[in-house]
Design an enzyme around this catalytic site. Structure first.
Site, PDB file in Angstrom:
ATOM      1  N   LYS A 125     -23.357  -8.827   0.410  1.00 37.97           N
ATOM      2  CA  LYS A 125     -22.904  -8.151  -0.465  1.00 37.97           C
ATOM      3  C   LYS A 125     -24.159  -7.357  -0.411  1.00 37.97           C
ATOM      4  CE  LYS A 125     -19.852 -10.502  -3.725  1.00 37.97           C
ATOM      5  NZ  LYS A 125     -19.350 -11.655  -2.766  1.00 37.97           N
TER       6      LYS A 125
HETATM    7  C1  LIG Z   1     -18.478 -12.213  -2.026  1.00 34.45           C
HETATM    8  C2  LIG Z   1     -18.745 -13.300  -1.489  1.00 34.45           C
HETATM    9  C3  LIG Z   1     -16.698 -13.485  -0.305  1.00 34.45           C
HETATM   10  C4  LIG Z   1     -15.522 -12.333  -1.107  1.00 34.45           C
HETATM   11  O1  LIG Z   1     -15.876 -11.343  -0.484  1.00 34.45           O
HETATM   12  P1  LIG Z   1     -14.805 -10.451  -1.741  1.00 34.45           P
HETATM   13  O2  LIG Z   1     -14.884  -8.679  -1.472  1.00 34.45           O
HETATM   14  O3  LIG Z   1     -14.610 -10.490  -2.757  1.00 34.45           O
HETATM   15  O4  LIG Z   1     -13.071 -10.357  -1.365  1.00 34.45           O
HETATM   16  C5  LIG Z   1     -16.733 -13.865   0.405  1.00 34.45           C
HETATM   17  N1  LIG Z   1     -18.113 -14.562   1.026  1.00 34.45           N
HETATM   18  C6  LIG Z   1     -19.077 -14.866   0.473  1.00 34.45           C
HETATM   19  C7  LIG Z   1     -20.674 -15.552   1.360  1.00 34.45           C
HETATM   20  C8  LIG Z   1     -19.271 -13.826  -0.969  1.00 34.45           C
HETATM   21  O5  LIG Z   1     -21.016 -13.714  -1.082  1.00 34.45           O
END
Ligand SMILES: *Cc1c(COP(=O)(O)O)cnc(C)c1O
Length: 462
Positions: free
Chosen positions: A116
């Site tokens: 993220k």
């Molecule tokens: C947010 C997140 C996801 C999911 O990603 P999306 O874009 O919501 O599909 C998967 N793994 C981790 C570690 C995350 O923080």
């Protein structure tokens, strides 16, 4: 470049917007998500010419066609440079080969150890640049079960034109995630602990945005993954990986929750990259896997899993793909989404289902399977894989076929020490720069579990 809501149709009153308005607005007033009017497309020769660029320069090239004339080339270059400079790996998004055809793209070298950071570091700087031009300030409000909150707070801390109020369920996020959020002591950061569940936090945030006087009076802004700029910034690492693999035909495997990450891979394909197959990984909350298999999207209650950032039953960004699968028919999409909201079930029309199944496949894993595969992978390769990333790696092995697969590693294993210890009996260690994290001083505000108390807290802290 102009943007339309996915629910836009000939007799809807909402107009096309420019990039900067889309970024500040997040969700469209009609409840839809923004998408560019057309997908930019680069020729193979153009992609080849970008191959030597370092990550932040490639980012500027990929992003340029999406932003219209909101920023000059120099301004954009400065933005991407600033956004990726705090990453702790020279390659920013390194690829690690695990097997003959299996490459893991490690997206956890950012400041909060989850993918993220790629989108949120950029978004924080993007907000800053847009607000600077407009001489405005905003209040960012969000709810988190962990990863989004820490990445968003880290991206915004210290920025003079932004305040962030992040709600989390008190005592219910992991210790590492809690420390990552509450150890940010900047004046513009407000951690709010709510005595309730993640859903309570999210409902409070929704009701603040639904109060339009409050929303507009305080310039409320959202940073959840429906924000177009987050998807856009995520296209870049698919391009980077595809270039590293020499623009061969590849498959991509993505552990998915809200469908933002894998939708960015789909967008990368529209831009001309040779991504031939998209593999969705799910935990026991397998709504996406069921949708791909049956063409019916049906919610069921959320079950807590060892991959908590994917404990989701409504994948908001799936709406973007659905709009494309329906041939950009905003009226039909609106009808289908309305049905889904009323009944919790959406039946894809036949041709949409066919297009979905042509490109996508999906695999869901139980907690036991995830732990077993973490153990197996550690024995075979010496790599410690976090529970989310593990789902992508396993799905890649099962569904890659003859193609080389790029499996996306979304988090550092040290963010989820309990599950890793259960799986391999070794406690993963935090990187050096975070080794004192659990000893850092913290600040957090307890606020009552109701929207009025939160509103009052935000108003008092202006
Ligand atoms: C947010 C997140 C996801 C999911 O990603 P999306 O874009 O919501 O599909 C998967 N793994 C981790 C570690 C995350 O923080």
């Amino acid at each position: 470049m102009r943007y339309y809501s996915t629910r836009h149709h000939s007799n809807s009153p909402h107009q096309a917007l420019h990039f900067d308005d889309v970024v500040l607005k997040g969700l469209a007033d009609d409840g839809g998500l923004y998408l560019p009017e057309t997908w930019p497309h680069f020729s193979e020769a153009k992609w080849q010419s970008l191959a030597p660029l370092p990550y932040h320069q490639l980012a500027a090239e990929v992003i340029k066609p999406f932003i219209g004339n909101v920023f000059s080339d120099d301004e954009l270059a400065a933005l991407t440079q600033k956004s990726y400079r705090d990453f702790r790996h020279q390659a920013i998004a390194p690829l690690k080969q695990l097997d003959n055809q299996l490459f893991v793209m490690e997206l956890f070298h950012g400041p909060t150890l989850a993918f993220k950071d790629f989108a949120l570091q950029f978004l924080g700087n993007l907000f800053d640049a847009i607000l600077e031009k407009r001489n405005q300030t905003i209040n960012i409000i969000g709810a988190t079960s962990g990863d989004t909150g820490s990445a968003a707070i880290c991206a915004v801390a210290g920025k003079h034109n932004q305040r962030i109020f992040m709600l989390h369920p008190k005592g219910k996020v992991s210790k590492v995630q809690e420390a990552q959020m509450t150890s940010m002591l900047n004046d513009n950061v407000y951690n709010i602990a709510i005595d309730g569940s993640f859903d309570d936090c999210q409902n409070i945030v929704k009701s603040l945005f639904a109060d339009h006087d409050f929303r507009d009076g305080l310039n409320l802004c959202a940073v959840n993954s429906i924000n177009w700029a987050r998807i856009m910034a995520q296209i870049v690492y698919y391009a980077y990986g595809s270039l590293r693999l020499g623009l061969r035909d590849i498959a991509v495997s993505v552990p998915s929750g809200n469908f933002g990450n894998i939708f960015a891979a789909w967008a990368a394909k529209q831009m001309g990259l040779p991504i031939q197959k998209l593999i969705i990984g799910s935990n026991c909350n397998d709504i996406l896997a069921r949708t791909v298999q049956s063409g019916i999207m049906q919610t069921s209650p959320v079950i807590p899993s060892v991959a908590p950032s994917m404990d989701i039953q409504i994948s908001s960004n799936f709406e973007r793909l659905l709009y494309e699968l329906l041939g950009r028919d905003g009226a039909m999409l609106e009808t289908l989404m309305h049905q889904f909201k009323q009944t919790g079930r959406l039946d894809l029309p036949d041709n949409a289902k066919k297009s979905l199944q042509t490109l996508f496949c999906a695999h869901a894993m139980s907690d036991d399977e995830i732990r077993a595969d973490i153990n197996k992978t550690y024995q075979q390769t010496g790599e410690i894989i976090d529970p989310h990333s593990m789902i992508g790696v396993t799905a890649a092995k099962l569904y890659g076929g003859d193609l080389p697969v790029m499996a996306i590693a979304t988090a550092h294993p040290a963010k989820f020490p309990n599950t890793i210890t259960q799986a391999i009996n070794i406690e993963p260690t935090l990187p050096d720069y975070l080794s004192d994290l659990m000893q850092r001083p913290t600040r957090c505000h307890d606020v009552m579990n109701d929207a009025d108390s939160v509103k009052q807290f935000i108003t008092q802290n202006q």
